[in-house]
Design a protein around this motif. Sequence first.
Motif, PDB file in Angstrom:
ATOM      1  N   HIS A  46      29.853  18.218  49.061  1.00 24.47           N
ATOM      2  CA  HIS A  46      30.444  19.225  49.946  1.00 24.47           C
ATOM      3  C   HIS A  46      29.512  19.553  51.112  1.00 24.47           C
ATOM      4  O   HIS A  46      29.968  19.711  52.255  1.00 24.47           O
ATOM      5  CB  HIS A  46      30.759  20.487  49.139  1.00 24.47           C
ATOM      6  CG  HIS A  46      31.119  21.671  49.967  1.00 24.47           C
ATOM      7  ND1 HIS A  46      32.282  21.731  50.721  1.00 24.47           N
ATOM      8  CD2 HIS A  46      30.474  22.863  50.171  1.00 24.47           C
ATOM      9  CE1 HIS A  46      32.338  22.896  51.344  1.00 24.47           C
ATOM     10  NE2 HIS A  46      31.259  23.589  51.036  1.00 24.47           N
ATOM     11  N   GLU A  47      28.228  19.622  50.837  1.00 24.66           N
ATOM     12  CA  GLU A  47      27.254  19.903  51.900  1.00 24.66           C
ATOM     13  C   GLU A  47      27.280  18.803  52.970  1.00 24.66           C
ATOM     14  O   GLU A  47      27.249  19.096  54.172  1.00 24.66           O
ATOM     15  CB  GLU A  47      25.850  20.022  51.306  1.00 24.66           C
ATOM     16  CG  GLU A  47      25.532  21.392  50.749  1.00 24.66           C
ATOM     17  CD  GLU A  47      24.068  21.517  50.392  1.00 24.66           C
ATOM     18  OE1 GLU A  47      23.438  22.529  50.767  1.00 24.66           O
ATOM     19  OE2 GLU A  47      23.541  20.601  49.727  1.00 24.66           O
ATOM     20  N   LEU A  60      38.580  22.100  51.128  1.00 23.69           N
ATOM     21  CA  LEU A  60      40.002  21.796  50.961  1.00 23.69           C
ATOM     22  C   LEU A  60      40.211  20.325  50.605  1.00 23.69           C
ATOM     23  O   LEU A  60      41.018  19.998  49.721  1.00 23.69           O
ATOM     24  CB  LEU A  60      40.762  22.145  52.237  1.00 23.69           C
ATOM     25  CG  LEU A  60      42.279  21.950  52.207  1.00 23.69           C
ATOM     26  CD1 LEU A  60      42.916  22.831  51.136  1.00 23.69           C
ATOM     27  CD2 LEU A  60      42.884  22.237  53.571  1.00 23.69           C
ATOM     28  N   ALA A  61      39.503  19.430  51.290  1.00 28.06           N
ATOM     29  CA  ALA A  61      39.654  18.000  51.025  1.00 28.06           C
ATOM     30  C   ALA A  61      39.241  17.651  49.594  1.00 28.06           C
ATOM     31  O   ALA A  61      39.945  16.921  48.886  1.00 28.06           O
ATOM     32  CB  ALA A  61      38.817  17.195  52.019  1.00 28.06           C
ATOM     33  N   PHE A 144      42.914  25.983  38.662  1.00 31.25           N
ATOM     34  CA  PHE A 144      41.697  25.207  38.890  1.00 31.25           C
ATOM     35  C   PHE A 144      41.519  24.902  40.379  1.00 31.25           C
ATOM     36  O   PHE A 144      40.412  25.011  40.916  1.00 31.25           O
ATOM     37  CB  PHE A 144      41.773  23.895  38.098  1.00 31.25           C
ATOM     38  CG  PHE A 144      40.705  22.895  38.456  1.00 31.25           C
ATOM     39  CD1 PHE A 144      39.494  22.908  37.785  1.00 31.25           C
ATOM     40  CD2 PHE A 144      40.900  21.952  39.452  1.00 31.25           C
ATOM     41  CE1 PHE A 144      38.502  21.988  38.116  1.00 31.25           C
ATOM     42  CE2 PHE A 144      39.924  21.043  39.792  1.00 31.25           C
ATOM     43  CZ  PHE A 144      38.721  21.060  39.116  1.00 31.25           C
ATOM     44  N   PHE A 145      42.607  24.522  41.052  1.00 32.79           N
ATOM     45  CA  PHE A 145      42.551  24.170  42.473  1.00 32.79           C
ATOM     46  C   PHE A 145      42.000  25.334  43.300  1.00 32.79           C
ATOM     47  O   PHE A 145      41.075  25.162  44.104  1.00 32.79           O
ATOM     48  CB  PHE A 145      43.952  23.795  42.961  1.00 32.79           C
ATOM     49  CG  PHE A 145      44.053  23.608  44.452  1.00 32.79           C
ATOM     50  CD1 PHE A 145      43.677  22.419  45.043  1.00 32.79           C
ATOM     51  CD2 PHE A 145      44.521  24.634  45.260  1.00 32.79           C
ATOM     52  CE1 PHE A 145      43.762  22.245  46.420  1.00 32.79           C
ATOM     53  CE2 PHE A 145      44.613  24.466  46.632  1.00 32.79           C
ATOM     54  CZ  PHE A 145      44.232  23.272  47.215  1.00 32.79           C
ATOM     55  N   PHE A 146      42.565  26.541  43.115  1.00 29.18           N
ATOM     56  CA  PHE A 146      42.128  27.687  43.911  1.00 29.18           C
ATOM     57  C   PHE A 146      40.710  28.120  43.550  1.00 29.18           C
ATOM     58  O   PHE A 146      39.907  28.453  44.436  1.00 29.18           O
ATOM     59  CB  PHE A 146      43.095  28.859  43.729  1.00 29.18           C
ATOM     60  CG  PHE A 146      44.397  28.664  44.449  1.00 29.18           C
ATOM     61  CD1 PHE A 146      44.453  28.697  45.834  1.00 29.18           C
ATOM     62  CD2 PHE A 146      45.573  28.431  43.745  1.00 29.18           C
ATOM     63  CE1 PHE A 146      45.650  28.506  46.513  1.00 29.18           C
ATOM     64  CE2 PHE A 146      46.777  28.245  44.418  1.00 29.18           C
ATOM     65  CZ  PHE A 146      46.813  28.278  45.798  1.00 29.18           C
ATOM     66  N   ALA A 147      40.368  28.093  42.246  1.00 27.47           N
ATOM     67  CA  ALA A 147      39.010  28.472  41.841  1.00 27.47           C
ATOM     68  C   ALA A 147      37.989  27.484  42.388  1.00 27.47           C
ATOM     69  O   ALA A 147      36.910  27.879  42.869  1.00 27.47           O
ATOM     70  CB  ALA A 147      38.927  28.544  40.316  1.00 27.47           C
ATOM     71  N   ALA A 153      34.005  26.839  49.107  1.00 30.08           N
ATOM     72  CA  ALA A 153      34.070  27.384  50.469  1.00 30.08           C
ATOM     73  C   ALA A 153      33.131  28.580  50.648  1.00 30.08           C
ATOM     74  O   ALA A 153      32.582  28.780  51.735  1.00 30.08           O
ATOM     75  CB  ALA A 153      35.509  27.789  50.792  1.00 30.08           C
ATOM     76  N   TYR A 154      32.942  29.385  49.596  1.00 28.61           N
ATOM     77  CA  TYR A 154      32.143  30.608  49.720  1.00 28.61           C
ATOM     78  C   TYR A 154      30.919  30.563  48.807  1.00 28.61           C
ATOM     79  O   TYR A 154      30.462  31.592  48.317  1.00 28.61           O
ATOM     80  CB  TYR A 154      33.014  31.822  49.388  1.00 28.61           C
ATOM     81  CG  TYR A 154      34.213  31.942  50.298  1.00 28.61           C
ATOM     82  CD1 TYR A 154      34.082  32.417  51.602  1.00 28.61           C
ATOM     83  CD2 TYR A 154      35.471  31.559  49.868  1.00 28.61           C
ATOM     84  CE1 TYR A 154      35.172  32.510  52.445  1.00 28.61           C
ATOM     85  CE2 TYR A 154      36.577  31.648  50.705  1.00 28.61           C
ATOM     86  CZ  TYR A 154      36.422  32.124  51.983  1.00 28.61           C
ATOM     87  OH  TYR A 154      37.509  32.211  52.821  1.00 28.61           O
TER      88      TYR A 154
END
Length: 333
Positions: A46-47, A60-61, A144-147, A153-154
């Motif tokens: 992610h980084e 998101l990806a 799971f997707f939202f968590a 993201a945060y």
Amino acid sequence: MDMRASTVVLAALVVVVLYLSWRVVSPFLEPIFFALVLAYAAYPLHERLSRRIGANYSALALSIGFFGLGVFVAFELAMIFVNLLNSIYSSVVSSFNWLLGLPLPSEVLGFLEGFRDQLIPSLSQYISSQAFSLPRYLLQLLVFFFAFYYTLAYWEGISREIRALMPRKHRELGEEIMERVNKTLSALVRAWLLLNVAKGILMALGFVAFGVSDIYTAIVAGFLTFLFSFVPLFEGWMIWAAGALYLALNGSYFRAIGIAVYGFVLVSPLPDYTVRPMLVARDTDLDETLVFIGMIGGSLAMGLKGLIVGPIVLNLLLVLLKEWKRVIETRVS
């Protein structure tokens, strides 16, 4: 209302809110937990992506990728599991029909008929319940997707808030606890990934060696073993169990026993409680016995997630015992 009464009311309100929050979240603890663990594992990727497309688009990806993989695993798992249960159901019915056709005493035949009349409907109901459990799995996958997305993201903001909650008086202890959690979780995730890759390779080799399938189907079986090793409750044993059942139904009983023993010893579940503790102990400077106890006790208490939580908890216990010893020695001196 005086200060004491207002404090009591506030405390009662906090307890009620915490209880209701627990009731709301508890059905989804499993997907939330694994979302946090996989977000931790995916954070280095992610980084790198964040530098190119931004943190939100990167999160998101990756979330969409994991969600799509989860949907694929869900449908594959549902088809394999339902087919496996249907095969077991057909075998049970055929076995009872064969037994009831034998010239047995009337008492024995009556007992078998009664047992069949109780077992067959229960087995049929269980198969139906498993077939209709897919919507619940998809709902958990959505959680799971939202968590997963919001954790990635945060991530930095969450880390800052956790550090801000640490009391200044015990900031050093809090930092040590976070460092231990980070080190243990890194070792667990690394061991989890390496072991699952090895399981997939060994399962593919086993399918070829015991003549379960051709090499192309064996590769698919190895890939599914790798994927299912991330699914709570199922792990890789689903694949070798299906292979053993296939061989048994085709009359190859010795090969069926062989692939079952091979899968149990080298794929799942034995390596989870032998190889994994050694890998984790090596990377965390912990005793292998302590890691083993943490994994066994954690899995018995909390299911699959206990394999991760157990060693972390015991590692933190060592930190707290070390701090307690320091405090006692300070007071004595």
